[in-house]
Design a protein around this motif. Structure first.
Motif, mmCIF file in Angstrom:
data_model
loop_
_atom_site.group_PDB
_atom_site.id
_atom_site.type_symbol
_atom_site.label_atom_id
_atom_site.label_comp_id
_atom_site.label_asym_id
_atom_site.label_seq_id
_atom_site.Cartn_x
_atom_site.Cartn_y
_atom_site.Cartn_z
ATOM 1 N N LYS A 191 0.812 -1.220 0.000
ATOM 2 C CA LYS A 191 0.000 0.000 0.000
ATOM 3 C C LYS A 191 0.846 1.272 0.000
ATOM 4 O O LYS A 191 0.411 2.305 -0.514
ATOM 5 N N SER A 194 1.937 3.313 -3.575
ATOM 6 C CA SER A 194 1.101 4.176 -4.407
ATOM 7 C C SER A 194 1.739 5.550 -4.562
ATOM 8 O O SER A 194 2.086 6.198 -3.561
ATOM 9 N N SER A 217 3.297 6.027 -12.742
ATOM 10 C CA SER A 217 2.534 6.017 -11.492
ATOM 11 C C SER A 217 2.151 4.598 -11.110
ATOM 12 O O SER A 217 1.938 3.729 -11.961
ATOM 13 N N TRP A 219 -0.535 2.473 -8.452
ATOM 14 C CA TRP A 219 -1.689 2.569 -7.575
ATOM 15 C C TRP A 219 -1.989 1.182 -7.028
ATOM 16 O O TRP A 219 -2.085 0.221 -7.782
ATOM 17 N N TYR A 221 -4.559 -1.075 -4.365
ATOM 18 C CA TYR A 221 -5.790 -1.083 -3.593
ATOM 19 C C TYR A 221 -6.167 -2.522 -3.274
ATOM 20 O O TYR A 221 -5.850 -3.448 -4.018
ATOM 21 N N HIS A 308 -3.098 9.847 -1.569
ATOM 22 C CA HIS A 308 -3.671 9.624 -2.895
ATOM 23 C C HIS A 308 -4.007 10.936 -3.584
ATOM 24 O O HIS A 308 -3.806 11.085 -4.787
ATOM 25 N N LYS A 311 -0.975 12.480 -5.051
ATOM 26 C CA LYS A 311 -0.236 11.706 -6.052
ATOM 27 C C LYS A 311 -0.220 12.437 -7.392
ATOM 28 O O LYS A 311 0.807 12.548 -8.040
#
Length: 375
Positions: A191, A194, A217, A219, A221, A308, A311
């Motif tokens: 986690k 991210s 990037s 990400w 989840y 987030h 980001k």
């Protein structure tokens, strides 16, 4: 006792102290007594779901206490052996005990890190998405390097890695890729990854051999558990099918089976490109529910939410980590200042040090080193 071994002992003691702090060791026995009393209640299994939750919590606490106590005893036993060996001038006994302590320091550090993985969804499987950013072909190549890095990391952990979808770059690398990573604490470990990752290197695609900066990037989840209900209104989604193809070779898929689901209220888009359209719809719906669940987690956790939101686009000013291959070798996390010159090791999946530093900061606002120094 030699200074080197004394330093090893001190490091183990600091890790054990942090373990005690994170599990609230002073009250652990009282909490275990409460668990045991509730387990003996004959009505416990009238509610199987709560009973199973209670049993998992009890076992987690029991394992944490046993792990700490076993390592504490191992430390005391080996210190005693070294002291006896020094008194009797028995070099073999001393060497064996020193070797055991060196193994114990690695084990203690690992358990210390695992103690940080206590969030609501930390134990879940995870989805990992990688998207190329500013930099064209360079960024597509960088995205493929990141994909390899995380796959290697997951394989070292013994996790199962499933490619959900991939879009190849026009000249090299990938524009995007999505993976499902299955294993205990997969989301908890990943986690902190991210964000935007920045690469600086001499471009293999530049005939002038100039230095280039690329961005991609990442990400992460969690995969939603079956016992977590996420309602999706059918009128809120749009389902598209399209022709999907990979990078070529025997695994190429050129049927009209790929599925893209768009969640209209949030703008979330998920895809899957396995061979079966029915399977793709199921995979994409699970990914969508996981994304929606992540949003709920974000609302509950201000720190994650801020990360987030910050980001942003995959470009300057938004990166969380820099990977510099030229003019020097350095990987540095910009949140924790954790760094290493072993760039090859990092790109081969040696990421635990970075994850540990970020997890520690998420819990205490301090790096692991700072937390140990204050203990």
């Amino acid at each position: 006792m030699r200074a080197e071994i004394q330093n090893t002992v001190s490091e183990i003691e600091k890790s054990l102290a942090l373990l005690r702090q994170r599990m609230d060791y002073e009250t652990a026995q009282y909490r275990m007594e409460e668990f045991n009393a509730r387990v003996e209640d004959p009505t416990l299994w009238d509610d199987p779901e709560n009973a199973q939750k209670l049993m998992r919590e009890r076992q987690t606490l029991l394992d944490a206490i046993k792990t700490h106590d076993d390592m504490q005893q191992d430390l005391a036993d080996n210190i005693e052996l070294i002291e006896l060996g020094e008194m009797e001038e028995d070099d073999e006994v001393i060497a064996d005990a020193e070797g055991a302590l060196k193994s114990l320091v690695a084990r203690a550090a690992e358990k210390e890190l695992e103690a940080l993985l206590n969030g609501e969804a930390d134990s879940n499987d995870t989805f990992l998405e990688i998207n190329s950013g500013a930099g064209g072909t360079e960024s597509c190549d960088w995205a493929s390097m990141l994909a390899r890095m995380y796959v290697r990391w997951a394989e070292k952990k013994g996790y199962k890695v499933e490619l959900q979808s991939m879009t190849a770059g026009e000249e090299a690398g990938i524009k995007s890729a999505a993976y499902k990573i299955t294993g205990h604490n997969a989301y908890g470990w990943l986690k902190s990854e991210s964000g935007v990752h920045r690469l600086v290197r001499i471009s293999p695609y530049d005939s002038a051999a100039k230095r280039h900066t690329s961005f991609s990037s990442v990400w992460v989840y969690p995969v939603v558990d079956d016992n977590i209900e996420i309602d999706v209104n059918p009128s809120d989604i749009r389902v598209d099918t399209y022709r999907s193809s990979g990078a070529g070779g025997q695994h190429v898929n050129t049927t009209d089976s790929a599925v893209r689901i768009t969640h209209i209220p949030t703008g979330i888009v998920v895809t899957s490109s396995e061979k079966s359209q029915h399977q793709n719809r199921d995979i994409a719906m699970k990914a969508l529910k996981s994304r929606l669940y992540q949003q709920e987690l974000d609302r509950r956790n201000a720190a994650i939410n801020e990360a987030h939101e910050n980001k942003g686009d995959a470009g300057w000013g938004n990166q969380i980590r820099s990977y510099v291959l030229q003019p020097y070798q350095m990987v540095k996390d910009l949140r924790t200042s954790h760094e290493t010159s072993d760039t090859k090791g990092v790109l081969d999946g040696d990421l635990d040090g970075f994850m540990a530093a970020t997890l520690a900061m998420d819990v205490s606002g301090k790096s692991r080193a700072d937390a140990q120094a204050e203990d």
